[in-house]
Design a protein around this motif. Structure first.
Motif, PDB file in Angstrom:
ATOM      1  N   MET A   1       0.840  -1.200   0.000  1.00 17.23           N
ATOM      2  CA  MET A   1       0.000   0.000   0.000  1.00 17.23           C
ATOM      3  C   MET A   1       0.872   1.245   0.000  1.00 17.23           C
ATOM      4  N   LYS A   2       1.776   1.280  -0.980  1.00 20.44           N
ATOM      5  CA  LYS A   2       2.760   2.360  -1.067  1.00 20.44           C
ATOM      6  C   LYS A   2       2.118   3.719  -1.349  1.00 20.44           C
ATOM      7  N   CYS A   3       1.020   3.735  -2.110  1.00 19.19           N
ATOM      8  CA  CYS A   3       0.371   5.013  -2.442  1.00 19.19           C
ATOM      9  C   CYS A   3      -0.503   5.517  -1.298  1.00 19.19           C
ATOM     10  N   LEU A   4      -1.386   4.660  -0.803  1.00 19.38           N
ATOM     11  CA  LEU A   4      -2.318   5.080   0.244  1.00 19.38           C
ATOM     12  C   LEU A   4      -1.613   5.479   1.532  1.00 19.38           C
ATOM     13  N   SER A   5      -0.476   4.871   1.819  1.00 22.40           N
ATOM     14  CA  SER A   5       0.229   5.189   3.065  1.00 22.40           C
ATOM     15  C   SER A   5       1.175   6.372   2.928  1.00 22.40           C
ATOM     16  N   ASN A   6       1.268   6.936   1.726  1.00 18.19           N
ATOM     17  CA  ASN A   6       2.169   8.080   1.517  1.00 18.19           C
ATOM     18  C   ASN A   6       1.448   9.264   0.868  1.00 18.19           C
ATOM     19  N   MET A   7       0.163   9.404   1.123  1.00 19.73           N
ATOM     20  CA  MET A   7      -0.602  10.457   0.459  1.00 19.73           C
ATOM     21  C   MET A   7      -0.261  11.853   0.956  1.00 19.73           C
ATOM     22  N   GLU A   8       0.338  11.957   2.135  1.00 18.51           N
ATOM     23  CA  GLU A   8       0.678  13.291   2.654  1.00 18.51           C
ATOM     24  C   GLU A   8       1.721  14.004   1.802  1.00 18.51           C
ATOM     25  N   ARG A   9       2.459  13.237   0.987  1.00 19.46           N
ATOM     26  CA  ARG A   9       3.494  13.855   0.158  1.00 19.46           C
ATOM     27  C   ARG A   9       2.919  14.439  -1.131  1.00 19.46           C
ATOM     28  N   LEU A  10       1.650  14.126  -1.432  1.00 17.14           N
ATOM     29  CA  LEU A  10       1.058  14.540  -2.703  1.00 17.14           C
ATOM     30  C   LEU A  10       0.653  16.013  -2.675  1.00 17.14           C
ATOM     31  N   HIS A  11       0.888  16.690  -3.790  1.00 14.34           N
ATOM     32  CA  HIS A  11       0.491  18.088  -3.940  1.00 14.34           C
ATOM     33  C   HIS A  11      -0.232  18.244  -5.271  1.00 14.34           C
ATOM     34  N   GLU A 158      -8.997  -0.855   4.612  1.00  8.56           N
ATOM     35  CA  GLU A 158      -9.062  -0.103   5.875  1.00  8.56           C
ATOM     36  C   GLU A 158      -8.459   1.281   5.716  1.00  8.56           C
ATOM     37  N   LEU A 159      -7.333   1.362   5.009  1.00 14.22           N
ATOM     38  CA  LEU A 159      -6.678   2.657   4.818  1.00 14.22           C
ATOM     39  C   LEU A 159      -7.504   3.560   3.906  1.00 14.22           C
ATOM     40  N   PHE A 160      -8.157   2.970   2.917  1.00  9.94           N
ATOM     41  CA  PHE A 160      -9.073   3.733   2.051  1.00  9.94           C
ATOM     42  C   PHE A 160     -10.159   4.398   2.902  1.00  9.94           C
ATOM     43  N   HIS A 161     -10.794   3.616   3.768  1.00  3.20           N
ATOM     44  CA  HIS A 161     -11.872   4.146   4.596  1.00  3.20           C
ATOM     45  C   HIS A 161     -11.345   5.158   5.628  1.00  3.20           C
ATOM     46  N   GLN A 162     -10.150   4.931   6.091  1.00  2.00           N
ATOM     47  CA  GLN A 162      -9.561   5.887   7.034  1.00  2.00           C
ATOM     48  C   GLN A 162      -9.379   7.247   6.382  1.00  2.00           C
ATOM     49  N   HIS A 163      -8.853   7.274   5.170  1.00  2.78           N
ATOM     50  CA  HIS A 163      -8.694   8.538   4.441  1.00  2.78           C
ATOM     51  C   HIS A 163     -10.053   9.165   4.129  1.00  2.78           C
ATOM     52  N   ARG A 164     -11.021   8.319   3.779  1.00  2.89           N
ATOM     53  CA  ARG A 164     -12.358   8.830   3.448  1.00  2.89           C
ATOM     54  C   ARG A 164     -13.004   9.505   4.664  1.00  2.89           C
ATOM     55  N   ARG A 165     -12.870   8.873   5.836  1.00  5.14           N
ATOM     56  CA  ARG A 165     -13.471   9.426   7.056  1.00  5.14           C
ATOM     57  C   ARG A 165     -12.765  10.693   7.526  1.00  5.14           C
ATOM     58  N   ASN A 166     -11.468  10.774   7.299  1.00  5.95           N
ATOM     59  CA  ASN A 166     -10.702  11.930   7.781  1.00  5.95           C
ATOM     60  C   ASN A 166     -10.975  13.197   6.978  1.00  5.95           C
ATOM     61  N   ASN A 167     -11.518  13.033   5.761  1.00  4.40           N
ATOM     62  CA  ASN A 167     -11.812  14.187   4.895  1.00  4.40           C
ATOM     63  C   ASN A 167     -10.588  15.066   4.653  1.00  4.40           C
ATOM     64  N   LYS A 168      -9.431  14.453   4.651  1.00  6.94           N
ATOM     65  CA  LYS A 168      -8.201  15.209   4.429  1.00  6.94           C
ATOM     66  C   LYS A 168      -7.834  15.237   2.946  1.00  6.94           C
ATOM     67  N   TYR A 169      -8.300  14.229   2.223  1.00 10.18           N
ATOM     68  CA  TYR A 169      -7.964  14.118   0.804  1.00 10.18           C
ATOM     69  C   TYR A 169      -9.237  14.021  -0.021  1.00 10.18           C
ATOM     70  N   GLU A 170      -9.146  14.482  -1.242  1.00  7.40           N
ATOM     71  CA  GLU A 170     -10.281  14.475  -2.158  1.00  7.40           C
ATOM     72  C   GLU A 170     -10.581  13.044  -2.592  1.00  7.40           C
ATOM     73  N   MET A 171     -11.868  12.720  -2.828  1.00 11.51           N
ATOM     74  CA  MET A 171     -12.297  11.341  -3.053  1.00 11.51           C
ATOM     75  C   MET A 171     -11.655  10.716  -4.292  1.00 11.51           C
ATOM     76  N   VAL A 172     -11.591  11.445  -5.411  1.00 10.65           N
ATOM     77  CA  VAL A 172     -10.990  10.869  -6.612  1.00 10.65           C
ATOM     78  C   VAL A 172      -9.513  10.570  -6.373  1.00 10.65           C
ATOM     79  N   GLN A 173      -8.872  11.395  -5.579  1.00 10.32           N
ATOM     80  CA  GLN A 173      -7.461  11.170  -5.240  1.00 10.32           C
ATOM     81  C   GLN A 173      -7.306   9.872  -4.428  1.00 10.32           C
TER      82      GLN A 173
END
Length: 356
Positions: A1-11, A158-173
């Motif tokens: 899960m290299k992408c989902l666990s490193n989304m904070e680096r995305l701009h 689980e990580l997908f749902h965690q990001h979805r619930r946190n509302n920190k990242y846009e859904m398509v992302q």
């Protein structure tokens, strides 16, 4: 899960952010569309199902003729598949139909993806989660790499749902990063790309309601080369956690934006026709269109008019000497024997009638 666990680096670039603003502004029209199309909702959904099935056949480059693809895509008909490609297309049509019916209640889970895979490849191939004898159960594994394929799938969900619930990242992302991780992990014995694509489509149908009224895969089809290229680009440095996911996200955003624009046009046409006598509208099409036409041509121009209305209008025009039949049967053509009208202004259109 290299992408989902490193989304904070995305701009996100400014132009993509502005495009997302437009997309979510358009998304706000969903409830209006649902109310507007309520009378013909099932008809529109069936049309979308047919177009999605056809586009998928071409996207997957199935060895089927266009005529056979069209026949197998008809939502009202159920044919016995003659070969493996037809089996796959028939299964995909069933999945698309289920998504149309149940997208609102869909929840991304391990069992849902396993069921999706079983349905997709039923009678086609034995594709299932890989059994890795060296893998360890979640309670014994010390790292993600040591987990069983099923536990890996559970973790990325689980990580997908965690990001979805946190509302920190846009859904398509989030969807984009999930797709890349899913395919790169190769958790199933084959066709991980197709399983991932159908999962992404199901999520898109859940969060973007326009997928019910316009074809997602028809919009994606011309962008297939860019999509494939974007995945190759995203594969570079994936194992190091520096995957370039932006190209695929852009494509998905472009597809969803196309759907919203198409549905907006449909909404204008639908509202116009709803306030207009459908018989007059069909007459206008006949009298201002090509000299030779078929009932199928009329249906394409007026998808929400019933067969009875179309037949009644054609009979009326025939009795008035304006058209005459050429042949008989379902493929019969009609000939307009009166001069073509350059403009057609139906008298029953009331511009100031606000009544439903």
């Amino acid at each position: 899960m290299k992408c989902l666990s490193n989304m904070e680096r995305l701009h996100l670039p400014n132009d993509l952010v502005m495009q997302l603003f437009r997309l979510y502004e358009q998304k706000g029209q969903s409830y209006y569309y649902k109310a507007l199309f309520s009378r013909d909702d099932e008809v529109m959904a069936r049309t979308t199902l047919e177009l999605d099935t056809q586009a998928l056949a071409y996207y997957l480059k199935l060895n089927l003729t266009p005529a056979r693809i069209k026949l197998l895509s008809d939502p009202k008909k159920d044919f016995v598949a003659k070969n493996k490609d037809e089996i796959l297309l028939k299964n995909l049509k069933e999945i698309l139909s289920r998504v149309q019916q149940l997208a609102d209640t869909f929840d991304l889970t391990t069992n849902e993806i396993k069921d999706l895979t079983l349905t997709m490849f039923r009678g086609y191939d034995d594709i299932r989660l890989i059994r890795d004898p060296k893998a360890k159960a979640e309670r014994l594994a010390k790292s993600f790499e040591e987990l069983t394929p099923e536990d890996k799938l559970k973790k990325i969900i689980e990580l997908f749902h965690q990001h979805r619930r946190n509302n920190k990242y846009e859904m398509v992302q989030i969807m984009t990063n999930f797709y890349i991780d899913f395919v790169k992990l190769g958790l199933f014995s084959d066709r991980n790309d197709l399983i991932g694509l159908m999962t992404i489509y199901t999520l898109a149908a859940k969060y973007f309601k326009v997928c019910r009224y316009d074809s997602f895969f028809q919009a994606l089809l011309p962008l297939q080369p860019q999509f494939d290229s974007g995945f190759i680009q995203a594969s570079y440095n994936w194992s190091e956690g520096f995957s370039q996911t932006e190209p695929i996200q852009r494509i998905l955003v472009n597809v969803l934006e196309t759907l919203h624009k198409n549905v907006e046009i449909k909404a204008h046409e639908y509202e116009f026709e709803r306030k207009m006598n459908k018989t007059n509208s069909i007459e206008g099409t006949v009298l201002s269109g090509p000299a030779t036409f078929s009932k199928k041509d009329i249906r394409a121009k007026h998808p929400y008019a019933s067969d009875a209305t179309i037949n009644r209008t054609l009979m009326s025009l025939k009795e008035r000497g304006l058209i005459r039949p050429l042949g008989s049967g379902r493929t019969a053509q009609w000939l307009r024997v009166t001069d073509k009208l350059e403009k057609f202004n139906p008298q029953q259109l009331d511009l100031f009638n606000h009544a439903e």
